[in-house]
Design an enzyme around this catalytic site. Sequence first.
Site, PDB file in Angstrom:
ATOM      1  N   HIS A 477       0.812  -1.215   0.000  1.00 21.15           N
ATOM      2  CA  HIS A 477       0.000   0.000   0.000  1.00 21.15           C
ATOM      3  C   HIS A 477       0.853   1.276   0.000  1.00 21.15           C
ATOM      4  O   HIS A 477       0.325   2.380  -0.155  1.00 21.15           O
ATOM      5  CB  HIS A 477      -0.933  -0.003   1.223  1.00 21.15           C
ATOM      6  CG  HIS A 477      -2.174   0.804   1.027  1.00 21.15           C
ATOM      7  ND1 HIS A 477      -2.430   1.540  -0.120  1.00 21.15           N
ATOM      8  CD2 HIS A 477      -3.255   0.995   1.833  1.00 21.15           C
ATOM      9  CE1 HIS A 477      -3.585   2.137   0.005  1.00 21.15           C
ATOM     10  NE2 HIS A 477      -4.117   1.832   1.186  1.00 21.15           N
ATOM     11  N   ASP A 481      -2.394   1.989  -4.434  1.00 16.54           N
ATOM     12  CA  ASP A 481      -3.637   2.311  -3.737  1.00 16.54           C
ATOM     13  C   ASP A 481      -4.692   1.256  -4.007  1.00 16.54           C
ATOM     14  O   ASP A 481      -4.583   0.463  -4.955  1.00 16.54           O
ATOM     15  CB  ASP A 481      -4.146   3.682  -4.171  1.00 16.54           C
ATOM     16  CG  ASP A 481      -3.208   4.810  -3.770  1.00 16.54           C
ATOM     17  OD1 ASP A 481      -2.516   4.646  -2.743  1.00 16.54           O
ATOM     18  OD2 ASP A 481      -3.148   5.820  -4.484  1.00 16.54           O
TER      19      ASP A 481
END
Length: 507
Positions: A477, A481
């Site tokens: 992450h 995204d």
Amino acid sequence: MSESVNLPALGESVTEGTVTRWLKNVGDRVEVDEPLLEVSTDKVDTEIPSPIAGVVEEILVQEDETVEVGTALVKIGDGSSDGGSSDGGSTESDESSNEAAAAAEEPEVAPSTEQESETPAPEPTEPEPTPAGQTQPAAPQAPSAPPAAAPVPQAAPVPPPAAAPPAAVPAPAAAPAPAAAPAASGGSTASASVPNPSQDASASGYVTPLVRKLANEQGVDLSTVTGSGVGGRIRKEDVLAAAEAATKAPAAGGSAAAAPAGPFVAEVSPLRGTREKMTRLRKVVAERAVQSMTSTAQLTSVVEVDVTKVAQFRDAHKAEFLEKTGSKLSFMPFFALAASEALKAHPKINSTVEGEEIVYPETENVSIAVDTERGLLTPVIKDAASLNLAQFSQSIADLAERTRNNQLKPDELAGGTFTLTNTGSRGALFDTPVVFLPQSAILGTGIVTKRPAVVKVDGQEAIAIRSFVYLALSYDHRIIDGADASRYLVAVKNRLEEGNFGPNLGY
């Protein structure tokens, strides 16, 4: 005159290795290209073949010792030194040489790097006495000099079976009759406490863990298998042949198949209640898994895909595919092709982090997770987005086979930019796989299952039987995204549900 054998270079980035097991001892004869020892590196576990023929005179590096590339491992000579002499050595060496030459062209399954002691030599056992009141049939001619555990009294002459009618007058009690040949010991008494066919080893040679596992899965008793490898070594082909013969035998029984099945009994693993030392490969995998989880921000997104069209396409072409390519058409090549194509349009999923920069590779090098006895390994398919179904099928099968047989080169494990793991191969609906650095994403494919679903037929909703699979994408992450992950998964989903793979067959 002796010559040293050094640790060879096992890959561009491999500088050292750990000796995990010696396959030859001091005084043993070794032929050219015959496996000499096993070495573990941070890339792969492999066998080191002997570059010369001769007798092992001195072992210079002990098991569990780590040395650099180029270090002398063993001295091999002509057997003239004390270390190479043994009783009857010339005859045994000639026999070993003849056996090795006869089987030189036969490929052998490389043993696993898990440490395991050699099969103990068979020991003679005392003959069993004949129960009183039973007629002892005439024993076949005994060998010229059979070994005996203890002196046996001379038995009274026994007439041949043909001379006496069945169930005639019981023969007079006599001294215990010697067996035709001494029975071989099946191994240590500890292994006998757990009934497991894979724990028995042939007395004629070493049995690799891979062969043991295969024998366990096939229900084959290794003590009944005759090895066709060097020195009588049992190979996987011998186990498969024995398993096939066993399946044909019950067919003649007929009545046995009709017997009612007993209560379910779970198989008891021989590892239960034991402990074992972690291999070098297992240590490396453990360290990298912890490092990846603590230094990255990982999460997983999952989509459900209707692969009914893929299943129909596969059923329509699998026979022709096998005939023309020699490979089976499974679901995995479809998943690999769709995943690789989508990486070209979504390079973030294929990227890596270097300091404060994001690197986007020019090619899609897909690592394929392979489950082995030694642990999870990920050989790489280079430039995967340019391959068709036939190339994917052949590459995946080849890499998986060589990975499990310890025939993989270390460089074939390097350079991956994305990983594909088939978590459904063992029945899982989906998994949350761990991303391994320096990669940023890994795609897990679950089991393909059929179930009722609502579909549109002529504009009307209806219920039909469809094939579904879950795709789970774990990603870092820090640079990917949730929206990036979703766009990638939807691209793979659309490609699979479209089902237009005709131009991608590869023939």
